[in-house]
Write a protein that holds these residues in place. Structure first.
Motif, PDB file in Angstrom:
ATOM      1  N   VAL A  54      73.182  62.901  70.088  1.00 20.47           N
ATOM      2  CA  VAL A  54      72.333  61.779  69.696  1.00 20.47           C
ATOM      3  C   VAL A  54      73.214  60.726  69.044  1.00 20.47           C
ATOM      4  N   GLY A  55      73.055  59.483  69.473  1.00 16.88           N
ATOM      5  CA  GLY A  55      73.874  58.422  68.892  1.00 16.88           C
ATOM      6  C   GLY A  55      73.093  57.136  68.727  1.00 16.88           C
ATOM      7  N   ARG A  82      81.129  47.398  69.414  1.00 18.98           N
ATOM      8  CA  ARG A  82      82.293  48.212  69.047  1.00 18.98           C
ATOM      9  C   ARG A  82      81.876  49.655  68.783  1.00 18.98           C
ATOM     10  N   GLU A  83      80.795  49.838  68.034  1.00 16.46           N
ATOM     11  CA  GLU A  83      80.284  51.188  67.775  1.00 16.46           C
ATOM     12  C   GLU A  83      79.842  51.869  69.071  1.00 16.46           C
ATOM     13  N   ALA A  84      79.201  51.103  69.946  1.00 18.90           N
ATOM     14  CA  ALA A  84      78.730  51.658  71.217  1.00 18.90           C
ATOM     15  C   ALA A  84      79.900  52.136  72.070  1.00 18.90           C
ATOM     16  N   GLU A  85      80.972  51.366  72.111  1.00 24.41           N
ATOM     17  CA  GLU A  85      82.150  51.760  72.883  1.00 24.41           C
ATOM     18  C   GLU A  85      82.789  53.016  72.300  1.00 24.41           C
ATOM     19  N   ALA A  86      82.894  53.085  70.985  1.00 22.04           N
ATOM     20  CA  ALA A  86      83.473  54.269  70.335  1.00 22.04           C
ATOM     21  C   ALA A  86      82.606  55.501  70.594  1.00 22.04           C
ATOM     22  N   GLN A  87      81.305  55.327  70.512  1.00 18.91           N
ATOM     23  CA  GLN A  87      80.381  56.431  70.767  1.00 18.91           C
ATOM     24  C   GLN A  87      80.523  56.919  72.206  1.00 18.91           C
ATOM     25  N   ALA A  88      80.636  55.997  73.150  1.00 19.76           N
ATOM     26  CA  ALA A  88      80.791  56.370  74.556  1.00 19.76           C
ATOM     27  C   ALA A  88      82.095  57.126  74.785  1.00 19.76           C
ATOM     28  N   MET A 144      71.701  60.743  73.995  1.00 19.56           N
ATOM     29  CA  MET A 144      70.525  59.958  73.633  1.00 19.56           C
ATOM     30  C   MET A 144      71.006  58.690  72.947  1.00 19.56           C
ATOM     31  N   LEU A 145      70.557  57.569  73.461  1.00 23.77           N
ATOM     32  CA  LEU A 145      71.004  56.273  72.967  1.00 23.77           C
ATOM     33  C   LEU A 145      69.894  55.530  72.238  1.00 23.77           C
ATOM     34  N   SER A 146      70.308  54.800  71.221  1.00 25.08           N
ATOM     35  CA  SER A 146      69.414  53.855  70.558  1.00 25.08           C
ATOM     36  C   SER A 146      70.284  52.765  69.966  1.00 25.08           C
ATOM     37  N   GLY A 147      69.666  51.656  69.666  1.00 24.70           N
ATOM     38  CA  GLY A 147      70.419  50.543  69.107  1.00 24.70           C
ATOM     39  C   GLY A 147      70.957  49.632  70.189  1.00 24.70           C
ATOM     40  N   GLN A 148      72.010  48.927  69.855  1.00 32.98           N
ATOM     41  CA  GLN A 148      72.594  47.939  70.757  1.00 32.98           C
ATOM     42  C   GLN A 148      73.655  48.605  71.628  1.00 32.98           C
ATOM     43  N   ILE A 149      73.440  48.588  72.949  1.00 35.04           N
ATOM     44  CA  ILE A 149      74.377  49.180  73.896  1.00 35.04           C
ATOM     45  C   ILE A 149      74.690  48.131  74.960  1.00 35.04           C
ATOM     46  N   GLY A 199      77.731  51.217  82.155  1.00 36.78           N
ATOM     47  CA  GLY A 199      78.455  51.338  83.417  1.00 36.78           C
ATOM     48  C   GLY A 199      79.542  52.399  83.340  1.00 36.78           C
ATOM     49  N   THR A 200      80.234  52.452  82.218  1.00 39.61           N
ATOM     50  CA  THR A 200      81.276  53.461  82.023  1.00 39.61           C
ATOM     51  C   THR A 200      80.667  54.858  82.022  1.00 39.61           C
TER      52      THR A 200
END
Length: 139
Positions: free
Chosen positions: A69-70, A76-82, A105-110, A116-117
């Motif tokens: 869950v993220g 920047r946070e989204a890229e690190a999480q991915a 599981m995603l939430s927030g700004q992605i 795509g990655t």
């Protein structure tokens, strides 16, 4: 808690984590929060996973569905999480099977580039606000 409430609403029940779930086996129809699974990379190599779900169908020989869950506040946070999720996904596949279901599981700004990655690496995801889509992965 969103995942637990959803899973309970579709008939699953929670089992307690015993710290390290070495075999990744739970009874069908159960889920465990905050699981630590061993990896093939050595005797002391473990990986935390947010949720382990053993689907209702398929019996004990079916692989569980693992979920992290993220949430991201910015790109920047989204890229690190991915990046973390992809690394975890590869480690789990190397140890258990390329067919081991792993979901983010995603939430927030992605950013669309992050999605795509994830898609290019065959990593499934569900949006927190559309958690009912997770049920499709449990079939």
């Amino acid at each position: 808690s969103v995942v637990a409430v959803f899973l309970e609403s579709i008939g699953y029940h929670e089992t307690a984590s015993d710290g390290v779930n070495a075999s990744l086996t739970n009874e069908p129809g159960t889920f465990t929060i905050d699981v630590v699974v061993p990896l093939a990379m050595g005797r002391d190599a473990f990986l935390p996973v947010d949720v382990l779900v053993q689907p209702n169908n398929g019996g004990l020989d079916r692989l569980p569905v693992l979920m992290d869950v993220g949430s991201s506040q910015d790109d920047r946070e989204a890229e690190a999480q991915a990046r973390r999720a992809l690394k975890k996904h590869r480690s789990l596949q190397t140890t258990y099977s390329e067919s081991l279901p792993f979901v983010l599981m995603l939430s927030g700004q992605i950013d669309a580039g992050v999605l795509g990655t994830l898609a290019a690496e065959s990593l499934d995801w569900v949006w927190q606000h559309k958690i009912n889509q997770f049920a499709e992965l449990l079939r």
